[in-house]
Design a protein around this motif. Structure first.
Motif, PDB file in Angstrom:
ATOM      1  N   GLY A  89       0.798  -1.218   0.000  1.00  0.00           N
ATOM      2  CA  GLY A  89       0.000   0.000   0.000  1.00  0.00           C
ATOM      3  C   GLY A  89       0.826   1.260   0.000  1.00  0.00           C
ATOM      4  O   GLY A  89       0.490   2.237  -0.645  1.00  0.00           O
TER       5      GLY A  89
ATOM      6  N   TRP B 255      -1.904  -4.117   6.965  1.00  0.00           N
ATOM      7  CA  TRP B 255      -2.844  -3.046   7.276  1.00  0.00           C
ATOM      8  C   TRP B 255      -4.174  -3.343   6.619  1.00  0.00           C
ATOM      9  O   TRP B 255      -4.213  -3.815   5.477  1.00  0.00           O
ATOM     10  N   LYS B 256      -5.252  -3.031   7.306  1.00  0.00           N
ATOM     11  CA  LYS B 256      -6.587  -3.210   6.734  1.00  0.00           C
ATOM     12  C   LYS B 256      -6.735  -2.261   5.550  1.00  0.00           C
ATOM     13  O   LYS B 256      -6.504  -1.069   5.666  1.00  0.00           O
ATOM     14  N   LYS B 257      -7.131  -2.833   4.424  1.00  0.00           N
ATOM     15  CA  LYS B 257      -7.136  -2.127   3.151  1.00  0.00           C
ATOM     16  C   LYS B 257      -7.866  -0.789   3.177  1.00  0.00           C
ATOM     17  O   LYS B 257      -7.365   0.194   2.662  1.00  0.00           O
ATOM     18  N   ASP B 258      -9.030  -0.724   3.771  1.00  0.00           N
ATOM     19  CA  ASP B 258      -9.809   0.516   3.726  1.00  0.00           C
ATOM     20  C   ASP B 258      -9.657   1.372   4.983  1.00  0.00           C
ATOM     21  O   ASP B 258     -10.345   2.380   5.127  1.00  0.00           O
ATOM     22  N   ALA B 259      -8.753   1.009   5.880  1.00  0.00           N
ATOM     23  CA  ALA B 259      -8.534   1.795   7.100  1.00  0.00           C
ATOM     24  C   ALA B 259      -7.613   2.974   6.803  1.00  0.00           C
ATOM     25  O   ALA B 259      -6.649   2.844   6.044  1.00  0.00           O
ATOM     26  N   PRO B 260      -7.910   4.130   7.385  1.00  0.00           N
ATOM     27  CA  PRO B 260      -7.021   5.274   7.173  1.00  0.00           C
ATOM     28  C   PRO B 260      -5.641   5.008   7.775  1.00  0.00           C
ATOM     29  O   PRO B 260      -5.522   4.344   8.807  1.00  0.00           O
TER      30      PRO B 260
ATOM     31  N   MET C  77      -1.366  -4.278   2.284  1.00  0.00           N
ATOM     32  CA  MET C  77      -2.808  -4.134   2.447  1.00  0.00           C
ATOM     33  C   MET C  77      -3.529  -5.470   2.322  1.00  0.00           C
ATOM     34  O   MET C  77      -3.233  -6.276   1.441  1.00  0.00           O
TER      35      MET C  77
ATOM     36  N   GLU D 225      -7.698  -7.270   3.026  1.00  0.00           N
ATOM     37  CA  GLU D 225      -9.114  -7.051   3.338  1.00  0.00           C
ATOM     38  C   GLU D 225      -9.404  -7.310   4.813  1.00  0.00           C
ATOM     39  O   GLU D 225     -10.111  -6.564   5.463  1.00  0.00           O
ATOM     40  N   ASP D 226      -8.860  -8.404   5.326  1.00  0.00           N
ATOM     41  CA  ASP D 226      -9.094  -8.829   6.710  1.00  0.00           C
ATOM     42  C   ASP D 226      -7.737  -9.216   7.289  1.00  0.00           C
ATOM     43  O   ASP D 226      -7.129 -10.211   6.870  1.00  0.00           O
TER      44      ASP D 226
END
Length: 146
Positions: free
Chosen positions: A14, A60-65, A78, A80-81
């Motif tokens: 990411g 890191w969680k893909k959609d987490a800031p 990155m 998903e879970d």
């Protein structure tokens, strides 16, 4: 050892720099020594604490800031879970161990195999019994989470 390249094949990078690194440890805990560590935060991530204890990259969680204080060159992979990603990482690494004679082995720091307490448990994967215990703990954690 688990390499940066291995991890990059499983999860997209990411941010941060691509490096020729090997991870000596993989830990779900920020506050334990994790030299040359890949930090895998299951709950509220504490990257600063993980870095202070030796983490050199993290899942890191893909959609987490991404917090602004994380160094720009600190690699984040990155997923998903993150919990499921940890299990994928364990399974990948154990298969890698079966197919290659590795001089140095990555140590995994996870919950104990019974999951009764949430204290860190170190799995030395040179021992076949510890490999089984780690896989069992991953499966139990996945069931508890569901």
């Amino acid at each position: 050892m688990l390499s940066f390249g291995d991890t990059a094949r499983l999860f997209s990078l990411g941010r941060g720099m691509e490096m020729a690194l090997e991870f000596a440890t993989v830990s779900v805990f920020a506050d334990v020594n994790q030299p040359k560590g890949l930090y895998v935060p299951f709950s509220e991530p504490d990257i600063n604490r993980a870095i202070a204890h030796g983490a050199i990259a993290a899942l890191w969680k893909k959609d987490a800031p991404v917090p602004r204080y994380i160094p720009n060159d600190f690699p984040l992979f990155m997923a998903e879970d993150v919990s499921f990603a940890f299990t994928q990482l364990v399974q990948f690494y154990l298969k890698k161990m079966e197919s290659k004679d590795l001089d140095m082995k990555t140590t995994f720091i996870f919950y104990g195999s019974e999951l009764r307490d949430k204290n860190p448990h170190t799995y030395d994967l040179a021992d076949a019994e510890n490999r089984k215990r780690l896989l069992c703990a991953c499966r139990r954690h996945g069931r508890e989470k569901a």
